[in-house]
Design a protein around this motif. Structure first.
Motif, PDB file in Angstrom:
ATOM      1  N   GLY A  58      16.759 -25.333 -29.866  1.00 12.92           N
ATOM      2  CA  GLY A  58      17.056 -24.540 -28.675  1.00 12.92           C
ATOM      3  C   GLY A  58      18.505 -24.112 -28.554  1.00 12.92           C
ATOM      4  O   GLY A  58      18.909 -23.597 -27.522  1.00 12.92           O
ATOM      5  N   SER A  59      19.309 -24.304 -29.614  1.00 12.70           N
ATOM      6  CA  SER A  59      20.713 -23.884 -29.543  1.00 12.70           C
ATOM      7  C   SER A  59      20.875 -22.402 -29.821  1.00 12.70           C
ATOM      8  O   SER A  59      21.888 -21.817 -29.500  1.00 12.70           O
ATOM      9  N   SER A  60      19.885 -21.815 -30.455  1.00  9.49           N
ATOM     10  CA  SER A  60      19.943 -20.385 -30.727  1.00  9.49           C
ATOM     11  C   SER A  60      18.669 -19.760 -30.164  1.00  9.49           C
ATOM     12  O   SER A  60      17.571 -20.229 -30.422  1.00  9.49           O
ATOM     13  N   SER A  61      18.856 -18.723 -29.365  1.00 11.36           N
ATOM     14  CA  SER A  61      17.680 -18.126 -28.718  1.00 11.36           C
ATOM     15  C   SER A  61      17.348 -16.777 -29.326  1.00 11.36           C
ATOM     16  O   SER A  61      16.562 -16.016 -28.782  1.00 11.36           O
ATOM     17  N   ASP A  62      17.942 -16.490 -30.480  1.00 15.80           N
ATOM     18  CA  ASP A  62      17.784 -15.177 -31.101  1.00 15.80           C
ATOM     19  C   ASP A  62      16.571 -15.194 -32.043  1.00 15.80           C
ATOM     20  O   ASP A  62      16.721 -15.194 -33.250  1.00 15.80           O
ATOM     21  N   PHE A  63      15.376 -15.273 -31.467  1.00 11.93           N
ATOM     22  CA  PHE A  63      14.183 -15.310 -32.321  1.00 11.93           C
ATOM     23  C   PHE A  63      13.036 -14.552 -31.660  1.00 11.93           C
ATOM     24  O   PHE A  63      13.028 -14.331 -30.450  1.00 11.93           O
ATOM     25  N   THR A  64      12.088 -14.133 -32.470  1.00 13.74           N
ATOM     26  CA  THR A  64      10.842 -13.602 -31.930  1.00 13.74           C
ATOM     27  C   THR A  64       9.718 -14.471 -32.480  1.00 13.74           C
ATOM     28  O   THR A  64       9.860 -15.087 -33.528  1.00 13.74           O
ATOM     29  N   GLY A  65       8.606 -14.478 -31.775  1.00 16.21           N
ATOM     30  CA  GLY A  65       7.511 -15.344 -32.165  1.00 16.21           C
ATOM     31  C   GLY A  65       7.404 -16.491 -31.179  1.00 16.21           C
ATOM     32  O   GLY A  65       8.027 -16.463 -30.115  1.00 16.21           O
ATOM     33  N   GLU A  66       6.624 -17.499 -31.530  1.00 14.78           N
ATOM     34  CA  GLU A  66       6.373 -18.574 -30.580  1.00 14.78           C
ATOM     35  C   GLU A  66       6.717 -19.929 -31.175  1.00 14.78           C
ATOM     36  O   GLU A  66       6.435 -20.197 -32.342  1.00 14.78           O
ATOM     37  N   ILE A  67       7.365 -20.767 -30.382  1.00 15.82           N
ATOM     38  CA  ILE A  67       7.569 -22.157 -30.756  1.00 15.82           C
ATOM     39  C   ILE A  67       6.938 -22.995 -29.658  1.00 15.82           C
ATOM     40  O   ILE A  67       7.205 -22.770 -28.471  1.00 15.82           O
ATOM     41  N   LEU A  68       6.084 -23.925 -30.032  1.00 15.96           N
ATOM     42  CA  LEU A  68       5.410 -24.745 -29.025  1.00 15.96           C
ATOM     43  C   LEU A  68       5.711 -26.206 -29.246  1.00 15.96           C
ATOM     44  O   LEU A  68       5.657 -26.708 -30.370  1.00 15.96           O
ATOM     45  N   TRP A  69       6.076 -26.883 -28.173  1.00 14.35           N
ATOM     46  CA  TRP A  69       6.258 -28.330 -28.200  1.00 14.35           C
ATOM     47  C   TRP A  69       5.122 -28.939 -27.383  1.00 14.35           C
ATOM     48  O   TRP A  69       4.988 -28.651 -26.195  1.00 14.35           O
ATOM     49  N   CYS A  70       4.290 -29.741 -28.013  1.00 14.34           N
ATOM     50  CA  CYS A  70       3.121 -30.330 -27.362  1.00 14.34           C
ATOM     51  C   CYS A  70       2.338 -29.264 -26.601  1.00 14.34           C
ATOM     52  O   CYS A  70       2.029 -29.427 -25.414  1.00 14.34           O
ATOM     53  N   ASP A  71       2.064 -28.158 -27.243  1.00  9.03           N
ATOM     54  CA  ASP A  71       1.233 -27.063 -26.716  1.00  9.03           C
ATOM     55  C   ASP A  71       1.883 -26.250 -25.595  1.00  9.03           C
ATOM     56  O   ASP A  71       1.218 -25.423 -24.988  1.00  9.03           O
ATOM     57  N   THR A  72       3.157 -26.499 -25.288  1.00 12.54           N
ATOM     58  CA  THR A  72       3.831 -25.667 -24.294  1.00 12.54           C
ATOM     59  C   THR A  72       4.933 -24.876 -25.006  1.00 12.54           C
ATOM     60  O   THR A  72       5.664 -25.438 -25.828  1.00 12.54           O
ATOM     61  N   ALA A  73       5.041 -23.590 -24.676  1.00 13.17           N
ATOM     62  CA  ALA A  73       5.964 -22.739 -25.412  1.00 13.17           C
ATOM     63  C   ALA A  73       7.400 -22.940 -24.950  1.00 13.17           C
ATOM     64  O   ALA A  73       7.653 -23.355 -23.821  1.00 13.17           O
ATOM     65  N   TYR A  74       8.362 -22.648 -25.850  1.00 17.47           N
ATOM     66  CA  TYR A  74       9.769 -22.551 -25.485  1.00 17.47           C
ATOM     67  C   TYR A  74       9.916 -21.323 -24.610  1.00 17.47           C
ATOM     68  O   TYR A  74       9.157 -20.394 -24.771  1.00 17.47           O
TER      69      TYR A  74
END
Lengths: 224, 237
Positions: A58-74
């Motif tokens: 989470g230190s860089s927010s320059d992304f597209t797409g999805e990241i999920l931690w325990c089924d909840t998205a960033y």
């Protein structure tokens, strides 16, 4: 003794693309990390390994797409994720003005646990020397000693943990990683060296690269 | 070996160091780097000791210049020591670790600024009566000088943290830091010298001190927030 079901996905990445300085490093990246499993991120210098890790913490927010931690998205799940995160970057987070013991205590260890952890990374006798008088490899060991503390956070994200370590150090680290995986933890790491670790799968960033990687793009860190 | 229940992350939540732990470790580090504390103080004292050699030793002239000179030198020596505020933590990765803590970065910045003030602003304010004596400042101004410097340098430490945070990733932040921070220092300088001047002239100076205190309250509330945001930006590239 019951072990957590291995199928539990803790971290999932879907169709992830990262940019750095206006250059797209990789796209379409997919993987999921399960409890009790480890993933080794591979890729040539400049393929975006460090950028990927920094995006995942989470230190860089320059992304597209999805990241999920325990089924909840960033970014909704980011604060929850950080509560279970132990991250060691290529800058180890070891304060040179403190002793190894003080550094570990600063990370929340009590005195006994800290001494034990330092013993396991073979730093007995250096507990009370200032870190700026220690060698690069020893400083690396101080950073990695955090992995040997009890009640470790569930997810380890490690950027080149084996750099500057000797053979004995690598073996000790592999053993500790195996213990972590066995107790239901997960590990995501980058390394150019092969690791002997059960439950380790590989993700090669070069497979997802947009254009051919440049050698001169490793400004973020130096691979040895 | 205990079983880890993946469903409930609460059981293994890290609390992270509290404000007092952050403050203690910063104090410890500051005490170990005594040279860093001595440098701005020496700069402050040396320049003010050289001043009479430059402008001539007439007591009236020095007395007239004293409030302004002492304040300007306090400003400069605070700013010079600010450059390294986050530098070491940035280089060894501690700053990155601090951003990953569950609690807001605000408290880490506040602790750092507080220690910076204790290490530079506080001794500087305590030394000021001695320098006031050297510069022939009228006795009426002493208490006010001390009080205004105590309040003012704390604001300077907090405001300077914003500049230090914005420039932490740069190799040579010197001039840029000055350009960012100096305009923000101006209100503190105006009311600081204004208070001392009023005290010398025999007027009430509580209004100026109240404004300095208000500036400090605003800086304590807002500057660490701005600095925390700046640190995240600096780390994000």
């Amino acid at each position: 003794m019951s072990v957590t079901p291995k199928s539990q996905v803790v971290l999932q990445v879907r169709d992830l693309a990262c940019e750095r300085d206006g250059r797209r490093l990789f796209e379409g990246l997919q993987f999921s990390l399960q409890a009790g499993a480890a993933i080794q991120i591979k890729g040539s210098n400049g393929a975006g390994k460090t950028t990927l890790l920094r995006t995942l913490i989470g230190s860089s927010s320059d992304f597209t797409g999805e990241i999920l931690w325990c089924d909840t998205a960033y970014p909704q799940s980011l604060s929850v994720m950080r509560e279970s995160l132990l991250y060691i970057g290529h800058r180890g987070g070891v304060r040179s003005g403190l002793t190894p013991l003080e550094n570990l205590t600063w990370y929340g260890a009590d005195h006994e646990d800290a001494l034990n952890a330092l013993d396991k990374v073979d730093l007995t006798g250096f507990e009370d020397s200032l870190c700026h008088s220690l060698s690069a490899g020893q400083n690396r060991r101080v950073a990695l000693a955090r992995l040997f503390l009890p009640d470790s956070p569930r997810l380890w994200i490690l950027d080149e943990p084996l750099t500057a370590l000797d053979v004995v150090g690598v073996a000790a680290l592999e053993e500790q990683m195996a213990v972590h995986l066995y107790s239901g933890g997960s590990i995501l790491l980058t390394s150019h060296q092969p690791l002997s670790l059960a439950g380790l799968s590989e993700v090669n960033l070069s497979d997802y690269s947009v254009s051919e990687p440049f050698e001169d793009f490793g400004g973020e860190h130096v691979d040895s | 070996m205990s079983t880890v229940d993946v469903q409930t992350p609460v059981s293994e939540v890290r609390s992270g160091p509290g404000f007092m732990a952050l403050f203690r470790i910063e104090m410890l580090l500051a005490l170990r780097k005594r040279a860093d504390i001595a440098n701005p103080l020496l700069f402050f004292v040396t320049v003010l000791a050289l001043l009479p050699l430059g402008v001539g030793p007439e007591p009236e002239l020095l007395a007239k210049m004293a409030p302004g000179m002492i304040w300007v030198m306090a400003l400069l020596s605070t700013m010079l020591s600010q450059e390294s505020l986050f530098k070491g933590d940035f280089e060894d990765g501690t700053l990155e670790q601090l951003t990953l803590l569950p609690q807001p970065l605000y408290f880490a910045v506040l602790a750092k600024s507080l220690v910076h003030w204790i290490a530079t602003g506080l001794p500087l304010a305590l030394l000021s009566p001695l320098l006031a004596l050297m510069l022939n400042l009228p006795v009426d101004g002493y208490v006010c000088l001390l009080a205004s410097l105590l309040l003012g340098t704390a604001s300077l430490s907090l405001i300077g943290a914003i500049g230090a945070a914005l420039t932490v990733a740069l190799r040579r932040p010197g001039l840029l830091l000055a350009l960012i921070v100096m305009p923000l220092y101006v209100p503190v300088l105006i009311f600081g010298t204004g208070a001392v001047q009023a005290a010398i002239d025999g007027y009430a100076y509580s209004a100026q001190l109240a404004i300095l205190a208000a500036l400090l309250a605003a800086a304590a509330a807002l500057a660490p927030l701005a600095a925390a945001g700046a640190i995240r930006i600096s780390l994000d590239n």
